[in-house]
Design an enzyme around this catalytic site. Structure first.
Site, mmCIF file in Angstrom:
data_model
loop_
_atom_site.group_PDB
_atom_site.id
_atom_site.type_symbol
_atom_site.label_atom_id
_atom_site.label_comp_id
_atom_site.label_asym_id
_atom_site.label_seq_id
_atom_site.Cartn_x
_atom_site.Cartn_y
_atom_site.Cartn_z
ATOM 1 N N TYR A 203 0.853 -1.204 0.000
ATOM 2 C CA TYR A 203 0.000 0.000 0.000
ATOM 3 C C TYR A 203 0.884 1.247 0.000
ATOM 4 C CZ TYR A 203 -2.997 3.784 1.691
ATOM 5 O OH TYR A 203 -3.642 5.005 1.829
ATOM 6 N N LYS A 207 1.243 4.355 -2.842
ATOM 7 C CA LYS A 207 1.086 5.787 -2.594
ATOM 8 C C LYS A 207 2.381 6.560 -2.907
ATOM 9 C CE LYS A 207 -3.076 6.554 -1.189
ATOM 10 N NZ LYS A 207 -3.990 7.185 -2.163
HETATM 11 N N1 LIG Z 1 -7.971 7.125 5.986
HETATM 12 C C1 LIG Z 1 -6.700 7.466 6.098
HETATM 13 O O1 LIG Z 1 -6.118 7.462 7.196
HETATM 14 C C2 LIG Z 1 -5.936 7.885 4.870
HETATM 15 C C3 LIG Z 1 -4.655 8.428 5.052
HETATM 16 C C4 LIG Z 1 -3.927 8.838 3.934
HETATM 17 C C5 LIG Z 1 -4.485 8.701 2.669
HETATM 18 N N2 LIG Z 1 -5.720 8.146 2.515
HETATM 19 C C6 LIG Z 1 -6.251 8.051 1.149
HETATM 20 O O2 LIG Z 1 -7.498 8.721 1.131
HETATM 21 C C7 LIG Z 1 -8.264 8.259 0.022
HETATM 22 C C8 LIG Z 1 -9.688 8.038 0.481
HETATM 23 O O3 LIG Z 1 -9.697 7.003 1.444
HETATM 24 P P1 LIG Z 1 -10.639 6.994 2.738
HETATM 25 O O4 LIG Z 1 -9.746 6.987 3.902
HETATM 26 O O5 LIG Z 1 -11.700 8.004 2.609
HETATM 27 O O6 LIG Z 1 -11.206 5.503 2.627
HETATM 28 P P2 LIG Z 1 -12.673 4.963 2.239
HETATM 29 O O7 LIG Z 1 -13.649 5.473 3.210
HETATM 30 O O8 LIG Z 1 -12.497 3.504 2.091
HETATM 31 O O9 LIG Z 1 -12.963 5.643 0.825
HETATM 32 C C9 LIG Z 1 -12.314 5.195 -0.339
HETATM 33 C C10 LIG Z 1 -13.120 5.612 -1.530
HETATM 34 O O10 LIG Z 1 -12.467 5.141 -2.725
HETATM 35 C C11 LIG Z 1 -13.424 4.390 -3.474
HETATM 36 N N3 LIG Z 1 -12.856 3.358 -4.314
HETATM 37 C C12 LIG Z 1 -12.167 2.256 -3.937
HETATM 38 N N4 LIG Z 1 -11.917 1.500 -5.020
HETATM 39 C C13 LIG Z 1 -12.460 2.146 -6.082
HETATM 40 C C14 LIG Z 1 -12.556 1.860 -7.465
HETATM 41 N N5 LIG Z 1 -12.079 0.722 -7.979
HETATM 42 N N6 LIG Z 1 -13.173 2.745 -8.265
HETATM 43 C C15 LIG Z 1 -13.701 3.883 -7.768
HETATM 44 N N7 LIG Z 1 -13.684 4.192 -6.455
HETATM 45 C C16 LIG Z 1 -13.052 3.327 -5.639
HETATM 46 C C17 LIG Z 1 -14.347 3.793 -2.424
HETATM 47 O O11 LIG Z 1 -15.550 3.341 -3.026
HETATM 48 P P3 LIG Z 1 -16.405 2.132 -2.330
HETATM 49 O O12 LIG Z 1 -17.121 2.745 -1.156
HETATM 50 O O13 LIG Z 1 -17.307 1.702 -3.432
HETATM 51 O O14 LIG Z 1 -15.408 1.099 -1.897
HETATM 52 C C18 LIG Z 1 -14.527 4.983 -1.513
HETATM 53 O O15 LIG Z 1 -15.449 5.885 -2.065
HETATM 54 C C19 LIG Z 1 -7.543 7.020 -0.484
HETATM 55 O O16 LIG Z 1 -6.824 7.364 -1.641
HETATM 56 C C20 LIG Z 1 -6.577 6.669 0.638
HETATM 57 O O17 LIG Z 1 -5.444 5.994 0.168
HETATM 58 C C21 LIG Z 1 -6.457 7.752 3.587
#
Ligand SMILES: NC(=O)c1ccc[n+]([C@@H]2O[C@H](COP(=O)([O-])OP(=O)(O)OC[C@H]3O[C@@H](n4cnc5c(N)ncnc54)[C@H](OP(=O)(O)O)[C@@H]3O)[C@@H](O)[C@H]2O)c1
Length: 331
Positions: A203, A207
């Site tokens: 992962y 990133k």
């Molecule tokens: N949470 C953290 O601590 C954190 C920290 C740093 C970076 N991030 C980044 O933040 C971003 C958002 O993550 P989040 O934390 O908000 O997690 P999340 O709640 O799991 O949201 C992820 C989103 O991406 C969508 N997604 C996943 N696979 C996809 C696909 N094949 N096509 C289109 N959409 C897709 C999901 O859709 P579904 O609901 O349909 O699965 C969901 O809407 C990600 O890029 C993650 O790497 C998160």
């Protein structure tokens, strides 16, 4: 340590600028950080918000929730299908943007995932397809519409990808792979190793690769010759569905309880990234400040590694859509 302190001490400012007249696309916006960013834009008067989601029902649920909580009205938010695990879907989405939107101000390329199990999409480990290749592909495909938006409306559009501090947690062991075999080796490891440590490392790499790509693009298309700002914003550690597959136990729960931001607070960093100007082009932003990314990227050998990563990404993008990387040009 620097990041931990920032996570603990820095509270990203509550977005307050007006987005009236602006059109904003947010991928992965049915839940988590993307949905909360969309809620900020709706609250702040954006004229047009596209929720780009893989599941239209979930997208419509998010739309209704945002409309209800912000009273933005029913004509602001549209839900469009985008499955980042399918290159055809990414291309179809970009075609739709080109044909239906005259103006695009901001793209939050936010969709991402961290699955605990290996799976393959479009010939690569799903992690790399969604978090890296499709994210860069979408960016490349949307650049022409952002360029015409810039010229026609005298604006400087922004593409902000959601990054992660996790990219600093890896040494990227495949960095010494033979020429052209980095992704092949990453895919092999992803298929072979399924421990939590290995999945977290993969992962982290998923990133890190977009940061190499971002820097390679910005070097070829510097801010003063390219009318679109492209940057990466790290939202910090947030409570979301991202690590839903990992059962971390009581220790992880306790750590998250102390350290993690809500998705609303984390989403402020994405809104901030999308509001930045040319000085952020090619930059990694963390805690709402431009920061140096990992020493793997900036340290000795980093530049050469960047070019090798970029060459492999270009080869993949050109195989999907010949000529697409030409969109990253100063013409
Ligand atoms: N949470 C953290 O601590 C954190 C920290 C740093 C970076 N991030 C980044 O933040 C971003 C958002 O993550 P989040 O934390 O908000 O997690 P999340 O709640 O799991 O949201 C992820 C989103 O991406 C969508 N997604 C996943 N696979 C996809 C696909 N094949 N096509 C289109 N959409 C897709 C999901 O859709 P579904 O609901 O349909 O699965 C969901 O809407 C990600 O890029 C993650 O790497 C998160």
């Amino acid at each position: 340590m620097h990041w931990l302190l920032g996570q603990f001490l820095i509270r990203p400012p509550y977005p307050a600028d007006s987005y009236a007249g602006k059109t904003i696309i947010i991928t992965g916006s049915n839940t988590g950080l993307g949905k909360e960013a969309a809620r900020h834009y709706a609250r702040l008067g954006a004229s047009h918000i596209i929720l780009a989601v893989r599941d239209l029902d979930k997208g419509h649920d998010a739309k209704h929730d945002i409309e209800y909580t912000t009273k933005c009205g029913q004509n602001v938010i549209q839900v469009w299908r985008l499955d980042m695990a399918s290159y055809a879907s990414v291309c179809a989405f970009a075609d739709r943007v080109q044909s239906e939107l005259d103006r695009v101000d901001i793209v939050l390329a936010n969709a991402g995932l961290a699955p605990a199990k290996h799976s393959v999409a479009e010939g690569n480990e799903l992690l790399f397809t969604v978090n890296c290749i499709s994210t860069i592909l979408l960016t490349a495909l949307l650049v022409p519409r952002l360029k015409t938006s810039a010229a026609r409306f005298s604006i400087r559009p922004v593409i902000c990808m959601t990054g992660s501090v996790a990219h600093t947690f890896t040494q990227f062991q495949e960095k010494s792979a033979p020429e052209g075999e980095m992704f092949a080796q990453l895919n092999k490891r992803a298929a072979r190793e399924d421990s939590m440590t290995a999945r977290e490392d993969l992962y982290s790499i998923s990133k890190m690769l977009p940061i190499f790509a971002l820097r390679a693009v910005a070097e070829r298309c510097p801010a003063d010759k390219f009318p679109v700002t492209i940057n990466i914003a790290d939202p910090g550690l947030c409570w979301s569905g991202l690590s839903r597959d990992f059962s971390g136990g009581i220790g992880t729960y306790a750590f998250m309880s102390v350290m993690a931001r809500s998705t609303e607070v984390g989403s402020r960093t994405l809104v901030h990234g999308g509001a930045q100007g040319p000085n952020s082009h090619g930059c990694y932003i963390s805690g709402c400040q431009i920061e140096e990314p990992s020493p793997v990227i900036t340290g000795p050998g980093g530049k050469e590694l960047q070019e090798r990563v970029w060459k492999e990404i270009v080869a993949k993008l050109e195989a999907i859509k010949p000529g697409v990387t030409g969109n990253f040009s100063t013409d």
